[in-house]
Design an enzyme around this catalytic site. Structure first.
Site, mmCIF file in Angstrom:
data_model
loop_
_atom_site.group_PDB
_atom_site.id
_atom_site.type_symbol
_atom_site.label_atom_id
_atom_site.label_comp_id
_atom_site.label_asym_id
_atom_site.label_seq_id
_atom_site.Cartn_x
_atom_site.Cartn_y
_atom_site.Cartn_z
ATOM 1 N N ASN A 144 0.830 -1.206 0.000
ATOM 2 C CA ASN A 144 0.000 0.000 0.000
ATOM 3 C C ASN A 144 0.865 1.257 0.000
ATOM 4 O O ASN A 144 0.522 2.277 0.597
ATOM 5 C CB ASN A 144 -0.931 0.000 1.231
ATOM 6 C CG ASN A 144 -2.001 1.076 1.119
ATOM 7 O OD1 ASN A 144 -2.365 1.465 0.003
ATOM 8 N ND2 ASN A 144 -2.448 1.580 2.245
ATOM 9 N N PHE A 166 4.703 -2.218 12.040
ATOM 10 C CA PHE A 166 3.593 -1.480 11.423
ATOM 11 C C PHE A 166 2.903 -2.290 10.332
ATOM 12 O O PHE A 166 1.739 -2.076 10.042
ATOM 13 C CB PHE A 166 4.110 -0.200 10.741
ATOM 14 C CG PHE A 166 4.659 0.834 11.660
ATOM 15 C CD1 PHE A 166 6.015 1.102 11.714
ATOM 16 C CD2 PHE A 166 3.815 1.571 12.478
ATOM 17 C CE1 PHE A 166 6.523 2.070 12.565
ATOM 18 C CE2 PHE A 166 4.325 2.543 13.330
ATOM 19 C CZ PHE A 166 5.677 2.789 13.364
ATOM 20 N N LYS A 224 -4.907 -2.211 6.257
ATOM 21 C CA LYS A 224 -5.566 -1.457 7.325
ATOM 22 C C LYS A 224 -6.851 -0.730 6.942
ATOM 23 O O LYS A 224 -7.334 0.135 7.649
ATOM 24 C CB LYS A 224 -4.583 -0.443 7.883
ATOM 25 C CG LYS A 224 -4.150 0.596 6.874
ATOM 26 C CD LYS A 224 -4.251 1.977 7.473
ATOM 27 C CE LYS A 224 -4.217 3.027 6.409
ATOM 28 N NZ LYS A 224 -4.540 4.344 6.918
ATOM 29 N N SER A 263 -4.689 -0.751 17.244
ATOM 30 C CA SER A 263 -5.691 0.192 16.746
ATOM 31 C C SER A 263 -6.879 0.295 17.686
ATOM 32 O O SER A 263 -7.260 -0.686 18.326
ATOM 33 C CB SER A 263 -6.187 -0.290 15.372
ATOM 34 O OG SER A 263 -7.334 0.418 14.985
ATOM 35 N N TYR A 316 -10.537 -5.925 9.828
ATOM 36 C CA TYR A 316 -9.248 -5.253 10.122
ATOM 37 C C TYR A 316 -9.038 -5.182 11.633
ATOM 38 O O TYR A 316 -8.004 -5.611 12.149
ATOM 39 C CB TYR A 316 -9.241 -3.842 9.531
ATOM 40 C CG TYR A 316 -8.208 -2.949 10.179
ATOM 41 C CD1 TYR A 316 -8.581 -1.990 11.113
ATOM 42 C CD2 TYR A 316 -6.861 -3.115 9.881
ATOM 43 C CE1 TYR A 316 -7.619 -1.206 11.734
ATOM 44 C CE2 TYR A 316 -5.900 -2.333 10.507
ATOM 45 C CZ TYR A 316 -6.294 -1.379 11.438
ATOM 46 O OH TYR A 316 -5.350 -0.612 12.067
ATOM 47 N N LYS A 373 -6.222 -7.042 14.456
ATOM 48 C CA LYS A 373 -5.440 -6.364 15.502
ATOM 49 C C LYS A 373 -5.774 -6.967 16.872
ATOM 50 O O LYS A 373 -4.890 -7.185 17.700
ATOM 51 C CB LYS A 373 -5.727 -4.855 15.496
ATOM 52 C CG LYS A 373 -5.238 -4.130 14.251
ATOM 53 C CD LYS A 373 -3.728 -4.117 14.152
ATOM 54 C CE LYS A 373 -3.241 -3.280 12.984
ATOM 55 N NZ LYS A 373 -1.761 -3.248 12.889
ATOM 56 N N TYR A 375 -3.693 3.069 18.231
ATOM 57 C CA TYR A 375 -3.827 4.387 17.595
ATOM 58 C C TYR A 375 -5.303 4.738 17.448
ATOM 59 O O TYR A 375 -6.103 3.876 17.077
ATOM 60 C CB TYR A 375 -3.290 4.392 16.171
ATOM 61 C CG TYR A 375 -1.911 3.881 15.934
ATOM 62 C CD1 TYR A 375 -1.524 3.547 14.649
ATOM 63 C CD2 TYR A 375 -0.983 3.719 16.953
ATOM 64 C CE1 TYR A 375 -0.257 3.074 14.374
ATOM 65 C CE2 TYR A 375 0.280 3.249 16.700
ATOM 66 C CZ TYR A 375 0.640 2.926 15.404
ATOM 67 O OH TYR A 375 1.891 2.451 15.134
ATOM 68 N N PHE A 376 -5.603 6.003 17.591
ATOM 69 C CA PHE A 376 -6.908 6.456 17.148
ATOM 70 C C PHE A 376 -6.732 6.882 15.690
ATOM 71 O O PHE A 376 -6.158 6.084 14.927
ATOM 72 C CB PHE A 376 -7.468 7.466 18.159
ATOM 73 C CG PHE A 376 -8.018 6.699 19.344
ATOM 74 C CD1 PHE A 376 -7.184 5.999 20.194
ATOM 75 C CD2 PHE A 376 -9.389 6.607 19.551
ATOM 76 C CE1 PHE A 376 -7.692 5.235 21.251
ATOM 77 C CE2 PHE A 376 -9.901 5.848 20.603
ATOM 78 C CZ PHE A 376 -9.050 5.165 21.445
ATOM 79 N N GLY A 423 -18.919 -1.813 8.928
ATOM 80 C CA GLY A 423 -17.798 -1.891 9.874
ATOM 81 C C GLY A 423 -17.582 -0.616 10.674
ATOM 82 O O GLY A 423 -16.865 -0.618 11.674
ATOM 83 N N ASP A 424 -18.193 0.488 10.259
ATOM 84 C CA ASP A 424 -18.003 1.757 10.987
ATOM 85 C C ASP A 424 -18.802 1.762 12.294
ATOM 86 O O ASP A 424 -19.827 1.098 12.407
ATOM 87 C CB ASP A 424 -18.467 2.939 10.134
ATOM 88 C CG ASP A 424 -17.371 3.418 9.176
ATOM 89 O OD1 ASP A 424 -16.231 2.944 9.308
ATOM 90 O OD2 ASP A 424 -17.655 4.238 8.299
HETATM 91 C C1 WQD Z 1 -13.140 8.248 9.524
HETATM 92 C C2 WQD Z 1 -14.590 8.715 9.461
HETATM 93 C C3 WQD Z 1 -15.970 7.317 8.089
HETATM 94 C C4 WQD Z 1 -14.023 8.372 4.273
HETATM 95 C C5 WQD Z 1 -8.902 4.540 10.544
HETATM 96 C C6 WQD Z 1 -7.929 3.633 9.888
HETATM 97 C C7 WQD Z 1 -7.659 2.437 10.716
HETATM 98 C C8 WQD Z 1 -7.425 2.807 12.150
HETATM 99 C C9 WQD Z 1 -8.509 3.712 12.701
HETATM 100 C C10 WQD Z 1 -5.141 2.861 12.815
HETATM 101 C C11 WQD Z 1 -15.596 7.562 9.536
HETATM 102 C C12 WQD Z 1 -15.866 8.723 7.501
HETATM 103 C C13 WQD Z 1 -14.333 8.285 5.624
HETATM 104 C C14 WQD Z 1 -14.938 8.958 3.376
HETATM 105 C C15 WQD Z 1 -16.454 9.352 5.206
HETATM 106 N N1 WQD Z 1 -6.178 3.462 12.292
HETATM 107 N N2 WQD Z 1 -15.528 8.774 6.066
HETATM 108 N N3 WQD Z 1 -16.127 9.431 3.870
HETATM 109 O O1 WQD Z 1 -12.451 4.074 9.530
HETATM 110 O O2 WQD Z 1 -11.981 5.507 11.567
HETATM 111 O O3 WQD Z 1 -10.189 3.966 10.567
HETATM 112 O O4 WQD Z 1 -8.543 4.845 11.831
HETATM 113 O O5 WQD Z 1 -5.050 1.721 13.087
HETATM 114 O O6 WQD Z 1 -6.515 1.816 10.180
HETATM 115 O O7 WQD Z 1 -8.462 3.255 8.658
HETATM 116 O O8 WQD Z 1 -10.903 6.085 9.431
HETATM 117 O O9 WQD Z 1 -10.649 7.931 7.833
HETATM 118 O O10 WQD Z 1 -11.665 5.738 7.026
HETATM 119 O O11 WQD Z 1 -12.980 7.215 8.551
HETATM 120 O O12 WQD Z 1 -17.527 9.792 5.626
HETATM 121 O O13 WQD Z 1 -14.708 9.056 2.137
HETATM 122 O O14 WQD Z 1 -14.807 9.349 8.208
HETATM 123 O O15 WQD Z 1 -17.282 6.795 7.954
HETATM 124 O O16 WQD Z 1 -16.717 8.013 10.265
HETATM 125 P P1 WQD Z 1 -11.505 4.886 10.313
HETATM 126 P P2 WQD Z 1 -11.509 6.737 8.120
#
Ligand code: WQD
Length: 358
Positions: free
Chosen positions: A39, A90, A94, A134, A159, A163, A187-188, A305-306
């Protein structure tokens, strides 16, 4: 106690890995990095443009090998050619959404790859590990902000389950073998970029994360931002996350290395986040305000998944790792925007920056 010298970084050419290596080199460590370019961009010579830029930023060399953790023989050979004091792991696939579509690929890459790494470490008598975990291991949290003792395992996506399973493995091996000395960093949401604009997030697959996608819209590569879901139980119905500058995340790893050298921890878990939540709409507004850009949006359905909200209680890391985040959301947006405008096509394009030897 002799300070460790050599750190082995898996996934070192990636977004978080490359930023972390800047901090490791600046802290005086030597770095051996591997990446399978799953990636991130590689150049025709099989080198990592992101790490060439890291060398430009720091003025120091990175020893790099293209290597996939599933190629255990090659991994063992590289490991045997260096005196490695500690590993920062790392390397992982993801993307929350993608992981639901290709689960077997995620389990094989993330879990089998980690097992290979742990076995090679053990074979070379190296038991010092910082693991990139994560906040997704918390699933849909019962309480906010989330502390490290919040239950894990009720994860809503593949994912996050990889983890979680790896953290469970680390619990088991550190209970079975007292030599293991491990910190798992949850991580957040990492965002932003190094202030030079030379390195940043440049996924080679679809842009799935919010900030990179927003920046693509802002520079005109994408028409608009689809907001995934407007009916969450949040301030404005859109998903809330705890965004942390990638350079703060990187300094958290250096702090974790220092902790491991001072104390034999067996296994310790720390959240890395700011403790503040921003909704998608709020981050869009912050980005537009910080960069003077406009992000056209449209509302879409929820992404599989969200979860509604993920907000960190980061006080344990701040106390025990003596780690303090330095950057606010304005810096996160402006630093990422500088990377994006200097490199409209990421590491592949003819960026406006001259890189050594280019
Ligand atoms: C954030 C918010 C989406 C894209 C990430 C990493 C993961 C982990 C945690 C480290 C969500 C919304 C997103 C878009 C949207 N990090 N969104 N439109 O899913 O929280 O996970 O952080 O380990 O590896 O992927 O991050 O940036 O994809 O989404 O509305 O085009 O933005 O629904 O609410 P996520 P994200």
């Amino acid at each position: 106690m002799a300070k460790w010298k050599t750190v082995f970084v898996t996934g070192g050419a990636g977004y978080i890995g490359s930023h972390c290596i800047v901090e490791l080199l600046d802290a005086g460590y030597d770095v051996i990095a591997i990446d399978n370019f799953a990636n991130c961009v590689n150049d025709p010579k099989g080198e990592a443009p992101s790490l060439k830029r890291v060398e430009q930023i720091t003025g120091k060399k990175v020893t790099f090998y293209p290597c996939d953790l599933l190629d255990k023989a090659r991994l063992a050979k590289i490991f045997s050619e260096h005196e490695i004091d500690c590993v920062i792991h790392f390397a992982a696939m993801k993307a929350v959404g993608e992981s639901m579509q290709v689960p077997l690929l995620y389990y094989k890459n993330n879990i089998v790859g980690t097992i290979n790494l742990l076995e090679v470490m053990k074979d070379h008598n190296c038991y010092q590990l910082v693991f990139s975990s994560s906040c997704t291991v918390y699933g849909n949290p019962d309480t906010l902000p989330i502390t490290e003792d919040h239950p894990t395992g009720t994860v809503t996506n593949v994912y996050g389950r990889t983890k979680y399973f790896i953290e469970e493995m680390l619990k088991d091996i550190s209970a079975a073998e007292k030599n293991w000395n491990i910190v798992s960093l949850r991580y957040f949401n990492p965002v932003g970029a190094h202030s030079s604009g030379l390195i940043g997030e440049d996924p080679t697959k679809a842009f799935t994360n919010l900030m990179p996608y927003m920046a693509q819209v802002a520079i005109g590569n994408k028409a608009n931002l689809t907001i995934y879901g407007g009916d969450y139980d949040t301030v404005d119905g859109t998903g809330v996350r705890d965004y942390i500058h990638v350079m703060d995340l990187a300094s958290g790893h250096v702090a974790a290395l220092s902790k491991l050298q001072k104390e034999h921890l067996r296994l310790k878990v720390y959240n890395l986040g700011l403790g503040t939540g921003l909704s998608v709409k709020q981050l869009v507004h912050e980005f537009e305000h910080a960069t003077g850009t406009s992000i056209p949006i449209c509302m879409g359905g929820r992404r599989i998944g969200d979860v509604d909200s993920l907000i960190c209680d980061g006080t344990l890391a701040m106390h025990e790792l003596e780690w303090k985040p330095q950057y606010d959301v304005k810096a996160m947006c402006q630093d990422f925007w500088r990377w994006q405008t200097m490199n409209p096509d990421g590491y592949r394009g003819n960026s406006t920056t001259k890189v050594n030897g280019s």
